[in-house]
Structure formats: C-alpha cells, structure tokens
Scaffold this motif. Structure first.
Motif, PDB file in Angstrom:
ATOM      1  N   ILE A   1      -0.611 -13.912  -1.800  1.00  0.00           N
ATOM      2  CA  ILE A   1      -1.075 -13.633  -0.440  1.00  0.00           C
ATOM      3  C   ILE A   1       0.054 -12.945   0.314  1.00  0.00           C
ATOM      4  O   ILE A   1       1.182 -13.435   0.333  1.00  0.00           O
ATOM      5  CB  ILE A   1      -1.500 -14.929   0.283  1.00  0.00           C
ATOM      6  N   TYR A   2      -0.264 -11.819   0.940  1.00  0.00           N
ATOM      7  CA  TYR A   2       0.739 -11.008   1.630  1.00  0.00           C
ATOM      8  C   TYR A   2       0.275 -10.697   3.054  1.00  0.00           C
ATOM      9  O   TYR A   2      -0.929 -10.620   3.322  1.00  0.00           O
ATOM     10  CB  TYR A   2       0.984  -9.696   0.875  1.00  0.00           C
ATOM     11  N   THR A   3       1.255 -10.520   3.929  1.00  0.00           N
ATOM     12  CA  THR A   3       0.979 -10.118   5.313  1.00  0.00           C
ATOM     13  C   THR A   3       1.462  -8.694   5.514  1.00  0.00           C
ATOM     14  O   THR A   3       2.581  -8.352   5.135  1.00  0.00           O
ATOM     15  CB  THR A   3       1.681 -11.045   6.318  1.00  0.00           C
ATOM     16  N   VAL A   4       0.591  -7.861   6.098  1.00  0.00           N
ATOM     17  CA  VAL A   4       0.940  -6.473   6.403  1.00  0.00           C
ATOM     18  C   VAL A   4       1.184  -6.373   7.903  1.00  0.00           C
ATOM     19  O   VAL A   4       0.324  -6.736   8.712  1.00  0.00           O
ATOM     20  CB  VAL A   4      -0.177  -5.504   5.976  1.00  0.00           C
ATOM     21  N   THR A   5       2.378  -5.891   8.277  1.00  0.00           N
ATOM     22  CA  THR A   5       2.766  -5.773   9.677  1.00  0.00           C
ATOM     23  C   THR A   5       3.121  -4.325   9.989  1.00  0.00           C
ATOM     24  O   THR A   5       3.928  -3.720   9.274  1.00  0.00           O
ATOM     25  CB  THR A   5       3.998  -6.657   9.980  1.00  0.00           C
TER      26      THR A   5
ATOM     27  N   THR B   1      -3.882  -9.959   6.602  1.00  0.00           N
ATOM     28  CA  THR B   1      -3.514 -10.601   5.341  1.00  0.00           C
ATOM     29  C   THR B   1      -4.269  -9.970   4.176  1.00  0.00           C
ATOM     30  O   THR B   1      -5.471  -9.730   4.265  1.00  0.00           O
ATOM     31  CB  THR B   1      -3.834 -12.108   5.395  1.00  0.00           C
ATOM     32  N   VAL B   2      -3.532  -9.714   3.112  1.00  0.00           N
ATOM     33  CA  VAL B   2      -4.111  -9.143   1.892  1.00  0.00           C
ATOM     34  C   VAL B   2      -3.875 -10.136   0.754  1.00  0.00           C
ATOM     35  O   VAL B   2      -2.766 -10.650   0.588  1.00  0.00           O
ATOM     36  CB  VAL B   2      -3.465  -7.787   1.552  1.00  0.00           C
ATOM     37  N   THR B   3      -4.923 -10.393  -0.029  1.00  0.00           N
ATOM     38  CA  THR B   3      -4.825 -11.288  -1.175  1.00  0.00           C
ATOM     39  C   THR B   3      -5.030 -10.488  -2.456  1.00  0.00           C
ATOM     40  O   THR B   3      -6.014  -9.752  -2.582  1.00  0.00           O
ATOM     41  CB  THR B   3      -5.859 -12.418  -1.093  1.00  0.00           C
ATOM     42  N   ILE B   4      -4.081 -10.637  -3.394  1.00  0.00           N
ATOM     43  CA  ILE B   4      -4.193  -9.963  -4.689  1.00  0.00           C
ATOM     44  C   ILE B   4      -4.466 -11.040  -5.735  1.00  0.00           C
ATOM     45  O   ILE B   4      -3.656 -11.952  -5.942  1.00  0.00           O
ATOM     46  CB  ILE B   4      -2.907  -9.197  -5.034  1.00  0.00           C
TER      47      ILE B   4
ATOM     48  N   GLY C   1      -9.067  -8.190   1.807  1.00  0.00           N
ATOM     49  CA  GLY C   1      -8.390  -8.280   3.095  1.00  0.00           C
ATOM     50  C   GLY C   1      -8.052  -6.946   3.713  1.00  0.00           C
ATOM     51  O   GLY C   1      -7.628  -6.893   4.871  1.00  0.00           O
ATOM     52  N   LEU C   2      -8.237  -5.853   2.956  1.00  0.00           N
ATOM     53  CA  LEU C   2      -7.967  -4.542   3.533  1.00  0.00           C
ATOM     54  C   LEU C   2      -9.064  -4.156   4.512  1.00  0.00           C
ATOM     55  O   LEU C   2     -10.232  -4.559   4.343  1.00  0.00           O
ATOM     56  CB  LEU C   2      -7.873  -3.477   2.428  1.00  0.00           C
ATOM     57  N   PRO C   3      -8.743  -3.382   5.558  1.00  0.00           N
ATOM     58  CA  PRO C   3      -9.766  -2.957   6.523  1.00  0.00           C
ATOM     59  C   PRO C   3     -10.858  -2.118   5.853  1.00  0.00           C
ATOM     60  O   PRO C   3     -10.699  -1.639   4.723  1.00  0.00           O
ATOM     61  CB  PRO C   3      -8.974  -2.110   7.525  1.00  0.00           C
TER      62      PRO C   3
ATOM     63  N   ASP D   1     -13.175   0.551   4.397  1.00  0.00           N
ATOM     64  CA  ASP D   1     -12.902   1.871   3.799  1.00  0.00           C
ATOM     65  C   ASP D   1     -11.413   2.104   3.547  1.00  0.00           C
ATOM     66  O   ASP D   1     -10.998   3.252   3.333  1.00  0.00           O
ATOM     67  CB  ASP D   1     -13.450   3.004   4.682  1.00  0.00           C
ATOM     68  N   GLY D   2     -10.609   1.034   3.584  1.00  0.00           N
ATOM     69  CA  GLY D   2      -9.187   1.202   3.332  1.00  0.00           C
ATOM     70  C   GLY D   2      -8.482   2.006   4.399  1.00  0.00           C
ATOM     71  O   GLY D   2      -7.444   2.626   4.138  1.00  0.00           O
ATOM     72  N   LYS D   3      -9.034   1.992   5.621  1.00  0.00           N
ATOM     73  CA  LYS D   3      -8.434   2.756   6.713  1.00  0.00           C
ATOM     74  C   LYS D   3      -7.973   1.821   7.822  1.00  0.00           C
ATOM     75  O   LYS D   3      -8.731   0.968   8.290  1.00  0.00           O
ATOM     76  CB  LYS D   3      -9.430   3.779   7.267  1.00  0.00           C
ATOM     77  N   VAL D   4      -6.733   1.985   8.218  1.00  0.00           N
ATOM     78  CA  VAL D   4      -6.166   1.204   9.320  1.00  0.00           C
ATOM     79  C   VAL D   4      -6.095   2.113  10.534  1.00  0.00           C
ATOM     80  O   VAL D   4      -5.437   3.155  10.506  1.00  0.00           O
ATOM     81  CB  VAL D   4      -4.770   0.674   8.956  1.00  0.00           C
ATOM     82  N   VAL D   5      -6.805   1.709  11.593  1.00  0.00           N
ATOM     83  CA  VAL D   5      -6.973   2.582  12.769  1.00  0.00           C
ATOM     84  C   VAL D   5      -6.001   2.203  13.876  1.00  0.00           C
ATOM     85  O   VAL D   5      -5.932   1.049  14.292  1.00  0.00           O
ATOM     86  CB  VAL D   5      -8.418   2.501  13.302  1.00  0.00           C
ATOM     87  N   ASP D   6      -5.250   3.199  14.361  1.00  0.00           N
ATOM     88  CA  ASP D   6      -4.379   3.010  15.534  1.00  0.00           C
ATOM     89  C   ASP D   6      -5.076   3.586  16.760  1.00  0.00           C
ATOM     90  O   ASP D   6      -5.586   4.718  16.718  1.00  0.00           O
ATOM     91  CB  ASP D   6      -3.042   3.730  15.346  1.00  0.00           C
ATOM     92  N   LYS D   7      -5.077   2.813  17.834  1.00  0.00           N
ATOM     93  CA  LYS D   7      -5.638   3.298  19.089  1.00  0.00           C
ATOM     94  C   LYS D   7      -4.531   3.924  19.936  1.00  0.00           C
ATOM     95  O   LYS D   7      -3.368   3.528  19.829  1.00  0.00           O
ATOM     96  CB  LYS D   7      -6.295   2.146  19.852  1.00  0.00           C
TER      97      LYS D   7
END
Length: 333
Positions: free
Chosen positions: A185-189, A204-207, A215-217, A219-225
C-alpha cells in the motif's frame, strides 16, 4: 694435549705416532620436538529454497573474529557449501551473493569447539533463501480540467511507514511513471503543483501480489484545478465635509465586467468594509447617499497581487457633500 670438549667421550688416541688417529664416542643430544599443531575442522551446510530444493550459485564468505575473510565458497548444483578446515573459534557466515531471484539470508555466527563440535548452523544444516518479491511499475497522467497534459507536477511515492521511496516530475506529456516497487500500500502526494494550479489531495494506491493496481483516479488521470488567487479586503470611512462619520451610505463594488460583487452600508462609525476580493480593478459606486447628502462620483480601486490597494481617496475618507436645497418658490402675484 688434545681437547675434544663438547664432542663426547675419548675412546683412544696416540697423538705421538705418525699418522695417528683418535677414536671418539660422540653422543648426540635429542632434539626438542615441535609443539603439536592446533587441530582444524571443516564444516558446511546445504543451500536450499523454501521448498527444500538445492540452490546453486549462492556465494558465502567465512570471516574470523577480526572480520577477515578466511574462505569464500559457492554452492554447487547439490546446494552444498563446504568450507575448508579452520581452527576452533567463532566465525561469521555471510551470503555475499544470492542466486538470481532470491534474497540473501542474514549473517549468522558459527562456533567451532576445540573438539571440532560446530554450533550455530541453521536447523538441519540447511540455509534457506526466500524468493525476491516481484516488483511492478505504475503511473498516471497529470492533466488540467480540460484534459490537457500538465508538466512540472512533482509527486512523491511513500510506503506504508511514510518513507519517500520515489520522487517523479511530470513531463510535457503529463506522464508520471514511478519505478518498480513491491506489492503493498502506497501513498501518492503531489509535493509541488505546476504554477497556477492547486495540488490534488493525497491518494492511496494498492499493488497486489499479481501486480494488479487499485486506487488510481479515473482513466489514470490526475486533474489539477487552477489555483485560487489570494483575496484581500479593503475599505474606507464615509464622512461629511467636517470629517464626521456618516451612517447609511450604501456602496456597491463592481468588478471589471461591471458585475456587483458586494454591497455594503456604512455604520455609525462611517466604516465601509468590503469582503475579501481577488486582485484586479474594481469600481466603487455610492448607490445610496445618507439623507441630505449628495452621492460621490464613482471611483476606481486597483488591488495588486500582493494586496496593495490604490485609488482610494486621501486618508481613506470618502466625503459626502450636503444636497443643495431647491431655490425658494416665488409666490404667484
């Protein structure tokens, strides 16, 4: 006289005759025997996998109590590791190289007694290597609200203990690709957002053991506002020509598009305090003057990025003049 001191006992000697010879009895002293050699003893073990099968290619070093390597041996196809004979004492066994796909075992200490008894070897004289857990890469794409890739977003990958194990920055394609890591289990910051954008919340991402990632957003896309610009309050005091505060003066604050963003009425102290607004150019309009007073003309206030406000009247005071009374009505004749 002839002396033979130190050679033994004189048996006979005719020193006065020509060609005389002497007979000696020479006694040799016994030599001192060398001290007995310290005995040496060989020992070894078998290198196996978790199922007990022999493992070849495991390299082990044998170190004496001073840390000096006295032997290096690699296991054969039968897994056997046989060290040459060594003197009694304490030795450290170190796996200096594990077979491909396996983890090294921890160092262990072996004691060889004076009679050759060996203690400290693992149970059954078998040293077990565990398989190296598989590792899997993963990543995502950093985008804006319209789906366009964003470069310069820095992300940290933290393990379950909070330790940062990788830091990656998105490229022009927005890709963020972390190096291979073991299941867990990993945390992405997002440690740094692109200029003009807000950071996303940690996720949090679990492998799984088979490499499945959850745990990935979407479509695998992380959106910044877009980043919310800082906002700053400002205001002034409404007074009459003598500097006395005036209550009941209503003011509107309009943005550059003419939209009313705030309406405020002065209190008994004459204070007019607008709520915080973003940097920009604003128009202040007195929409209602206190009874008996004229409205002031509109004026423009500019708020800089650092919150500095310019355009306010001198001393921050807005002066209302009394209304001009209508001329007296001439009575009819």
């Amino acid at each position: 006289a002839v002396s033979f001191s130190g050679f033994g006992e004189l048996v006979s000697c005719d020193a006065n005759a020509a060609g005389a010879s002497c007979s000696l009895l020479v006694a040799n002293k016994p030599t001192t025997p060398p001290p007995p050699e310290t005995p040496k003893y060989p020992f070894g073990f078998t290198k196996v996998d978790e199922q007990g099968g022999p493992l070849a290619g495991a390299e082990f070093q044998l170190k004496d109590s001073a840390g000096k390597v006295v032997a290096t041996v690699a296991s054969g196809s039968d897994g056997k590791v046989s060290f040459p004979a060594v003197k009694p004492g304490k030795y450290t066994v170190t796996e200096s190289k594990a077979p491909a796909g396996y983890e090294k075992v921890a160092d262990f200490t072996v004691t060889i007694a004076d009679d050759g008894t060996v203690t400290g070897l693992p149970a059954g004289n078998k040293v077990v290597d565990e398989k190296t857990p598989p590792e899997y890469p993963f990543g995502f794409t950093k985008v804006d609200e319209n789906g366009n890739p964003l470069a310069g977003a820095e992300f940290q990958l933290k393990d379950a203990s909070g330790k940062v194990i990788a830091t990656v920055t998105s490229g022009t394609d927005g890709k963020v690709t972390f190096p291979s890591v073991a299941p867990g289990i990993y945390t992405v910051t997002e440690s740094k957002a692109p200029q003009g954008y807000e950071k996303v919340a940690d996720f949090t991402v679990t492998i799984a053991d088979d490499g499945t990632i959850t745990g990935l957003p979407t479509d695998g896309k992380v959106v910044d506002k877009p980043a919310t610009p800082p906002e700053y309050p400002f205001g002034f005091t409404k007074v009459d020509e003598n500097g006395n505060p005036l209550a009941g003066a209503e003011f509107q604050l309009k943005d550059a598009s003419g939209n009313v963003v705030a309406t405020v009425t002065s209190g008994a102290d004459g204070k007019v305090s607008f709520p915080s607004v973003a940097p920009g150019i604003y128009t202040v309009t007195e929409s209602k003057a206190p009874e008996g007073y004229e409205k002031v003309a509109d004026f423009t206030v500019t708020i800089a990025d650092d919150g500095t406000a310019t355009g306010l009247p001198a001393d921050g005071k807005v002066v209302d003049k009394p209304t001009t009374p209508p001329p007296p009505t001439t009575p009819p004749t």
